[in-house]
Motif scaffolding. Structure first.
Motif, PDB file in Angstrom:
ATOM      1  N   GLU A  42      37.697  28.723  54.599  1.00 30.21           N
ATOM      2  CA  GLU A  42      38.335  29.290  53.257  1.00 30.21           C
ATOM      3  C   GLU A  42      38.390  30.389  53.262  1.00 30.21           C
ATOM      4  O   GLU A  42      37.864  31.241  53.887  1.00 30.21           O
ATOM      5  N   PHE A  43      39.825  30.701  52.555  1.00 31.81           N
ATOM      6  CA  PHE A  43      40.019  32.236  52.552  1.00 31.81           C
ATOM      7  C   PHE A  43      39.782  32.651  51.136  1.00 31.81           C
ATOM      8  O   PHE A  43      40.197  32.046  50.075  1.00 31.81           O
ATOM      9  N   ALA A  44      38.787  33.584  51.218  1.00 29.98           N
ATOM     10  CA  ALA A  44      38.289  34.083  49.787  1.00 29.98           C
ATOM     11  C   ALA A  44      39.023  35.551  49.267  1.00 29.98           C
ATOM     12  O   ALA A  44      38.633  36.059  48.221  1.00 29.98           O
ATOM     13  N   GLY A  45      40.113  35.849  49.981  1.00 26.18           N
ATOM     14  CA  GLY A  45      40.873  37.174  49.399  1.00 26.18           C
ATOM     15  C   GLY A  45      39.935  38.392  49.550  1.00 26.18           C
ATOM     16  O   GLY A  45      38.788  38.434  50.303  1.00 26.18           O
ATOM     17  N   TRP A  46      40.500  39.397  48.999  1.00 22.17           N
ATOM     18  CA  TRP A  46      39.654  40.613  48.756  1.00 22.17           C
ATOM     19  C   TRP A  46      38.444  40.374  47.821  1.00 22.17           C
ATOM     20  O   TRP A  46      38.789  40.148  46.787  1.00 22.17           O
ATOM     21  N   VAL A  47      37.146  40.590  48.315  1.00 24.33           N
ATOM     22  CA  VAL A  47      36.031  40.360  47.374  1.00 24.33           C
ATOM     23  C   VAL A  47      35.592  41.434  46.889  1.00 24.33           C
ATOM     24  O   VAL A  47      35.336  42.428  47.357  1.00 24.33           O
ATOM     25  N   ASN A  48      34.972  41.346  45.443  1.00 26.72           N
ATOM     26  CA  ASN A  48      34.318  42.288  44.897  1.00 26.72           C
ATOM     27  C   ASN A  48      32.946  42.314  45.186  1.00 26.72           C
ATOM     28  O   ASN A  48      32.486  41.581  46.110  1.00 26.72           O
ATOM     29  N   THR A  49      31.974  43.177  44.779  1.00 31.06           N
ATOM     30  CA  THR A  49      30.655  43.279  45.280  1.00 31.06           C
ATOM     31  C   THR A  49      29.840  41.956  44.623  1.00 31.06           C
ATOM     32  O   THR A  49      29.086  41.596  45.735  1.00 31.06           O
ATOM     33  N   GLU A  50      29.990  41.691  43.641  1.00 29.27           N
ATOM     34  CA  GLU A  50      29.539  40.429  43.287  1.00 29.27           C
ATOM     35  C   GLU A  50      29.752  39.109  44.134  1.00 29.27           C
ATOM     36  O   GLU A  50      28.723  38.274  44.656  1.00 29.27           O
TER      37      GLU A  50
END
Length: 376
Positions: free
Chosen positions: A237-245
């Motif tokens: 799975e590619f999640a991209g650039w992720v935020n803190t949550e």
């Protein structure tokens, strides 16, 4: 305002990368709360002008403050490339006016930046190292490198650190239902992303239920092409650039954190994994060998060792108890060595060594129970 302050120079804390993460952690620890220190942003990564306009503003603001005697010490976070040149230009007036300067070295390619540079670049690097009141290195290995480059530099080791109060506590780590490996960082050869894909393809031959989640930016198109070429679309799975949550969610699902890099300092992502009681699979480069104890808190292998990487992943993903044990030990090691409570007092002591009386204070949320927890 005529009161003298410590001025910290760095990229914008809302940006990407290790330095931005360090600054966010300093903010959360309360270092800017009592007025003894102020942050001066010299760069942000939102656009091309974000590399120019903040720098020009920082030059004017800092140089004026230096001339007016409002700066007690400058703490500059410097990486290689443009980051180095921005900090050097900003710091020259401080050197001339004999204001104490602390240079905090980041960036995994700083050694190559020096080795591959012209004699002029190398002399500029030595000048900065030699003229600084202190140079802060992220690991013992980096300290030794600095002293080889400039024997007259005064170098201390200060590990990157995180708040322990905001991370998962002392309870046994709760792993996701599916054996999952997590990668977070800049996608590319330097971080070993494509080695990880090849190794994971071998893992699936023996553990077909395993999953790999990749978060970050960089060579995304190449990532998708390699996933397709290796037939991994159903398991990666590619999640991209992720935020803190989203990052918290991914760590909760993961059994291990994988970062098979070729060059590193001391990656904040590895400390984040240890703080969250996750086993680590990585390479003994930079400060990683000082953070991860192989067979205890994770497994280390040589960069580019794809069969070894596959076996390390399989060892942990194939054994929940092993993943839980390594994760719990990693949490203990984090608290003892890489929490704010273990590291930031060293930074404040360094400021006092420069003759400063007014220094930042740690907030109560820095978790003063951290060391007690690490001994539990």
């Amino acid at each position: 305002m005529s009161k003298q302050q410590i001025w910290m120079l760095a990229t914008a804390p809302e940006g990407k990368g290790g330095i931005a993460t360090v600054i966010r952690q300093y903010q959360q620890a309360g270092l800017f709360d009592n007025g003894a220190m102020r942050l001066l942003v010299s760069h942000h990564d939102r656009s091309k002008w974000g590399r120019v306009l903040p720098f020009l503003r920082a030059c004017w603001t800092l140089w004026l403050a230096l001339c007016l005697g409002r700066v007690s010490l400058v703490h500059a976070h410097s990486s290689h490339g443009g980051s180095f040149w921005r900090k050097l230009i900003l710091l020259v007036p401080a050197f001339v006016l004999r204001v104490p300067v602390v240079v905090h070295l980041h960036g995994s390619d700083f050694e190559s930046f020096h080795a591959d540079g012209s004699p002029w670049r190398q002399s500029c690097i030595r000048f900065m190292l030699r003229r600084s009141f202190r140079v802060l290195a992220l690991s013992t290995e980096w300290r030794q490198w600095v002293l080889r480059v400039e024997p007259n530099a005064r170098v201390d080791v200060l590990f990157n650190s995180l708040s322990s109060a905001t991370e998962q506590g002392a309870d046994a780590p709760v792993l996701g239902a599916v054996p999952t490996a997590l990668f977070l960082g800049r996608i590319g050869d330097r971080k070993g992303t494509f080695d990880l894909l090849q190794a994971f393809a071998r893992v699936l031959e023996r553990l077909p239920e395993a999953r790999l989640v990749i978060g970050g930016d960089g060579e995304v198109d190449k990532l998708h092409a390699e996933v397709a070429r290796l037939g991994l679309a159903a398991s990666v799975e590619f999640a991209g650039w992720v935020n803190t949550e989203r990052k918290e969610q991914l760590f909760q699902q993961a059994w291990l954190f994988a970062l098979p890099s070729y060059h590193e300092g001391l990656p904040m992502a590895i400390l984040e994994a240890m703080a969250r009681s996750r086993a680590v699979v990585s390479c003994p480069i930079g400060g990683i060998a000082e953070a991860v104890q192989t067979e205890l808190t994770g497994l280390l292998l040589s960069p580019g060792d794809i069969p070894g990487l596959a076996q390390a992943l399989l060892t942990i993903l194939g054994d929940r108890l092993c993943a839980e044990r390594m994760g719990a030990e990693g949490r203990k090691a984090f608290l003892a060595k890489f929490s704010h409570q273990a590291n930031l007092p060293k930074l404040l002591a360094l400021y006092r060594q420069a003759g400063l009386r007014d220094v930042p204070e740690l907030s109560a949320s820095s978790d003063h129970s951290a060391l007690a927890e690490s001994k539990a």
